[in-house]
Scaffold this active site. Structure first.
Site, PDB file in Angstrom:
ATOM      1  N   HIS B 269       0.746  -1.179  -0.100  1.00 30.26           N
ATOM      2  CA  HIS B 269       0.082  -0.013  -0.159  1.00 30.26           C
ATOM      3  C   HIS B 269       0.802   1.060  -0.077  1.00 30.26           C
ATOM      4  O   HIS B 269       0.736   2.169  -0.894  1.00 30.26           O
ATOM      5  CB  HIS B 269      -0.796  -0.113   1.304  1.00 30.26           C
ATOM      6  CG  HIS B 269      -1.778   1.288   1.256  1.00 30.26           C
ATOM      7  ND1 HIS B 269      -3.177   1.287   0.833  1.00 30.26           N
ATOM      8  CD2 HIS B 269      -1.593   2.555   1.824  1.00 30.26           C
ATOM      9  CE1 HIS B 269      -3.879   2.164   0.943  1.00 30.26           C
ATOM     10  NE2 HIS B 269      -2.801   3.217   1.754  1.00 30.26           N
ATOM     11  N   GLU B 270       1.885   1.375   0.680  1.00 28.82           N
ATOM     12  CA  GLU B 270       2.404   2.470   0.929  1.00 28.82           C
ATOM     13  C   GLU B 270       3.347   2.641  -0.347  1.00 28.82           C
ATOM     14  O   GLU B 270       3.893   3.737  -0.670  1.00 28.82           O
ATOM     15  CB  GLU B 270       3.497   2.530   2.224  1.00 28.82           C
ATOM     16  CG  GLU B 270       2.745   2.201   3.519  1.00 28.82           C
ATOM     17  CD  GLU B 270       1.625   3.469   3.564  1.00 28.82           C
ATOM     18  OE1 GLU B 270       1.868   4.705   3.030  1.00 28.82           O
ATOM     19  OE2 GLU B 270       0.691   3.599   4.298  1.00 28.82           O
ATOM     20  N   HIS B 273       1.702   4.549  -2.914  1.00 34.14           N
ATOM     21  CA  HIS B 273       1.938   6.004  -2.567  1.00 34.14           C
ATOM     22  C   HIS B 273       3.267   6.462  -3.059  1.00 34.14           C
ATOM     23  O   HIS B 273       3.369   7.649  -3.744  1.00 34.14           O
ATOM     24  CB  HIS B 273       1.736   6.272  -1.051  1.00 34.14           C
ATOM     25  CG  HIS B 273       0.328   6.196  -0.589  1.00 34.14           C
ATOM     26  ND1 HIS B 273      -0.667   6.981  -1.124  1.00 34.14           N
ATOM     27  CD2 HIS B 273      -0.322   5.839   0.448  1.00 34.14           C
ATOM     28  CE1 HIS B 273      -1.893   6.982  -0.479  1.00 34.14           C
ATOM     29  NE2 HIS B 273      -1.451   5.958   0.651  1.00 34.14           N
ATOM     30  N   GLU B 299      -4.747   8.006  -2.779  1.00 31.61           N
ATOM     31  CA  GLU B 299      -5.225   6.863  -2.307  1.00 31.61           C
ATOM     32  C   GLU B 299      -5.315   5.661  -3.533  1.00 31.61           C
ATOM     33  O   GLU B 299      -5.296   4.676  -3.136  1.00 31.61           O
ATOM     34  CB  GLU B 299      -6.358   6.820  -1.385  1.00 31.61           C
ATOM     35  CG  GLU B 299      -6.462   6.009  -0.463  1.00 31.61           C
ATOM     36  CD  GLU B 299      -5.514   5.706   0.696  1.00 31.61           C
ATOM     37  OE1 GLU B 299      -5.392   4.750   1.448  1.00 31.61           O
ATOM     38  OE2 GLU B 299      -4.843   6.845   0.745  1.00 31.61           O
TER      39      GLU B 299
END
Lengths: 506, 506
Positions: B269-270, B273, B299
């Site tokens: 997830h990170e 980003h 997001e």
């Protein structure tokens, strides 16, 4: 009137807080750049550091600062303002005067240059390629020569730079004490070279895994009273200590798996710096006094721990078994006495930070002579590799094989720090002088180390030195603590006594 | 005239650079505070961060900024200034107006209130005591309602707050798409609950040493194209990504030795980003556009990687053996298909940040409905525990046992972040919409993952999204990439198809 002064005083403190805040932010970013910041962000980070440094520069040279200096410096109101304000103002005035004389644009270019030069230096050092670094160093030297002209100087031009790091110390003083040291150390080094009583040292170079060295370093830091809730230990190419505030004083070290001394004595050295900054009085937080008072006094603390604690027989009487626990068996058959002689071996070597305590001052003298030569225009950067190597041959009898172990070994010049190196030798002389005085109060110095009560030593130093931060000038501290001015004799006596004993000389 | 404009334009860029520099310094200090700064320095560090933040605020609301806005915003000169300047100015103007419309005193009170409220919230959450937090939340809501009046709004009052995080998205849009999602997801969740085909998941909770999880995470980051020369992976209590500049985009993760999914899916997830920020065009460095364009688009990138890559069958076809290599044997007897079903398990739960991808949007809708109700004065803070619990029962079929796992679970409201939550669900819908378009260009999406050519996917996203930073508004990007406005259907189709398959529903 009194109320108005109080108000100005408060505004001045608020203003200093801002300067210190920027300084702390810059400190965190420097630490970060050296301990593991991603390489592709480094250039942009240098810009950010440059931007903030130029803000600090602006704040310290602003009209607002001039107004503080004028208002609070007024003789008639001295009775109404605190000592902290007075000393802070003195520091600010000194910076103001130094900075006002350099054109703002030039200073900004210089900050960006040095911050880039540091990463170029690192690369150049790894590749042992002086040519890579040369154009940067040339520019840095040019800037420094120009700055000296802007500032003005008394006597030797280099005095101006010495004063930045060690107010009160001049070329005249250094030529004298370095002359005394050289006169006694060079023959002693030669006698040792000729001595048949050389310590056995092969076991020092047995493989010692990095992770175990780190654990041993942490144990020793704990023993010496380093506060881990106000600091941390990391790894860098060139070890350093950085006091961001007394609650956050970080140290770094370097691990050599084939020579554990690099890490352990490096860590103890940085710990000495850190103990100074961790123990500055909380009253000084947020003021420009919340810092070591000079490079020399700072170095006296690091060298005190490295040499008078870390190389002490009683210290190892306590810690040798601990070392054995972390090591890989290489010390199991080595008697404490042999270990002690081995770590106190003296042998001319090429790398300053790995030099033994006897030959160390010679490394400093070489750098001192080169800096003096560069700043006075008697040497040129392009000739440094040759000059460096020749001087090593002359003073230490050995010659570097490449510039990575020669002229490129130290970070200092890449950051523009000229006039800094002598502080190391001064610190060593101060330390010996402090030690002499300390023995009057703590004649049981050795027993304290042996019984693990090193904190008593740290407290002695905190009470007399650490707590004051920059409230006292270096020679003022030296006088207050030892009752006399700089005296090289204590260091000479210590070295003579110790090395005659270690090498069983006549 | 043209030359004068160029000069102002340059000054404006120099000014922005200063704002961005302070921002980067603050970013480094936040990262440092969270990844291992010594505890005793934290209070002083917060002061430093506060000092720099208030400088940023001053710079963005200064007369100088007003002058830039007036001069460069002049219609007659638009032809002479660059697109980057225009868009930067637009950003700066928006911030300027938001900040200037709130009376300075009121804003200051609000900052003090929210900073107190955050620690009260933490305490209240731990004690599951809503009454403790209620008076603070009431005041925060009151301030936000007043701010909305100061700022002005079109249509629903809550639109004003949505616009802070996702410009262009309104209550009208959200009511429509959330309605569509709810209509399809709620029955699907019920069918799954009734399904006898539940995956076996016990093996997910076998002990998996942190160090091995870290190594596996690093391997996956490498595979996804995260650039380690422009970033690093560290450990924190709450994972995050921080783009200091495109050359330094750091991510953090959290390790749970009894549930490896926390670290691995959190890292992916990170990474999403981070890939966004690492690939912003270098032209934008030093401008206010060098950032993701909105919370929702940001997001969309993290969720794209977490859900459409990390939860993809082909991805695990390639990486399952790698996982086994780092794990402690717990997967050795588990077939790939069973592993895939397990990590795609869906089950109603109480805590948003631990929710699976199917039920996650329901958690967001509940928060959206409550925020809308509060800002429009249709709900009162005192009734929130009841409202919250009723909605969880209605949408997810489960009811919190206490407010600590209910209305008090999220930090957002204590910091005054109203209008932020919808971004999470919007990002998810954007991601599904991007994926649909991507399949037209890269119909071999699954094969790319299976053959380790994920970089093609990253390049597709960079070309269409990442490189622009904040040059384009969120709905502009969505339109340019997918050719249409927000459409919830793609996410619904994806969830329907996938979960019917995973749970073998009719």
């Amino acid at each position: 009137m009194k109320e108005e002064i109080k108000k100005v005083e408060e505004q001045f403190h608020e203003y200093m807080k801002k300067i210190k805040s920027y300084g702390e932010a810059i400190g965190v970013m420097y630490w970060d750049l050296r301990t593991g910041a991603p390489k592709k962000g480094a250039e942009q980070r240098s810009e950010v550091i440059g931007m903030l440094s130029s803000e600090v520069f602006k704040l310290s040279t602003s009209e607002q600062m001039a107004a503080f200096i004028a208002k609070l410096g007024n003789h008639e109101i001295q009775a109404y303002i605190s000592d902290i304000t007075k000393k802070s103002l003195e520091e600010c005035r000194k910076q103001y005067e130094l900075n006002k004389k350099i054109p703002a644009d030039e200073y900004k270019e210089y900050v960006i240059l040095t911050s880039k030069a540091e990463s170029v230096w690192e690369d150049a050092k790894n590749k042992a390629d002086f040519a890579m670094f040369q154009p940067y160093l040339e520019k840095i030297v040019e800037y420094n020569k120009r700055f000296v002209e802007y500032w003005g100087y008394e006597g030797n031009k280099y005095n101006r730079l010495l004063d930045m790091y060690e107010p009160g110390v001049t070329v005249e003083v250094l030529d004298r004490v370095f002359g005394q040291l050289r006169e006694r150390i060079v023959p002693l080094v030669q006698q040792i070279a000729a001595s048949p009583n050389k310590p056995e040292t092969a076991f020092l170079h047995k493989h010692f895994p990095k992770e175990s060295q780190r654990e041993f370093s942490l144990a020793i830091l704990e023993e010496l009273g380093y506060d881990f809730e106000a600091g941390r230990l990391d790894e860098t190419v060139h070890p350093f200590a950085t006091g961001l505030n007394p609650g956050d004083v970080r140290i770094t070290t370097k691990y050599d798996e084939n020579d554990f001394r690099t890490a352990i004595f490096g860590t103890i050295h940085e710990c000495g710096h850190a103990l100074y900054e961790q123990n500055i009085s909380p009253d000084l937080i947020g003021t420009v006094l919340c810092d070591g008072t000079s490079m020399g006094i700072h170095e006296s603390q690091s060298l005190f721990f490295e040499k008078f604690v870390g190389k002490n027989y009683s210290f190892w009487k306590r810690n040798y078994d601990v070392l054995k626990k972390y090591a890989s068996g290489q010390f199991d058959d080595v008697a404490l006495d042999d270990f002690y002689r081995a770590v106190n071996q003296s042998q001319p070597s090429l790398i300053r930070i790995e030099a033994d305590e006897l030959t160390y001052p010679l490394h400093i003298m070489i750098r001192y002579e080169i800096e003096k030569g560069l700043i006075n225009g008697e040497m040129e950067v392009k000739d440094l590799p040759q000059i460096w190597n020749d001087k090593y041959e002359e003073y230490l009898g050995i010659r570097p094989n490449h510039d990575g172990e020669g002229v490129l070994q130290d970070v200092h010049w890449s950051g523009g720090s000229f006039g800094y190196f002598p502080s190391y030798a001064l610190g060593y002389m101060y330390a010996a002088q402090f030690k002499k005085t300390m023995l009057q109060d703590l004649p049981n110095f050795d027993e304290l180390l042996e019984s693990g009560e090193g904190h008593v030593i740290r407290e002695w130093l905190t009470e007399r030195i650490h707590q004051y931060g920059s409230m006292k000038k270096p020679l003022e501290i030296l006088n207050d603590v030892t009752g006399e001015g700089l005296n090289a004799q204590y260091l000479i006596d210590y070295l003579e006594e110790k090395y005659r004993r270690v090498y069983e000389l006549a």
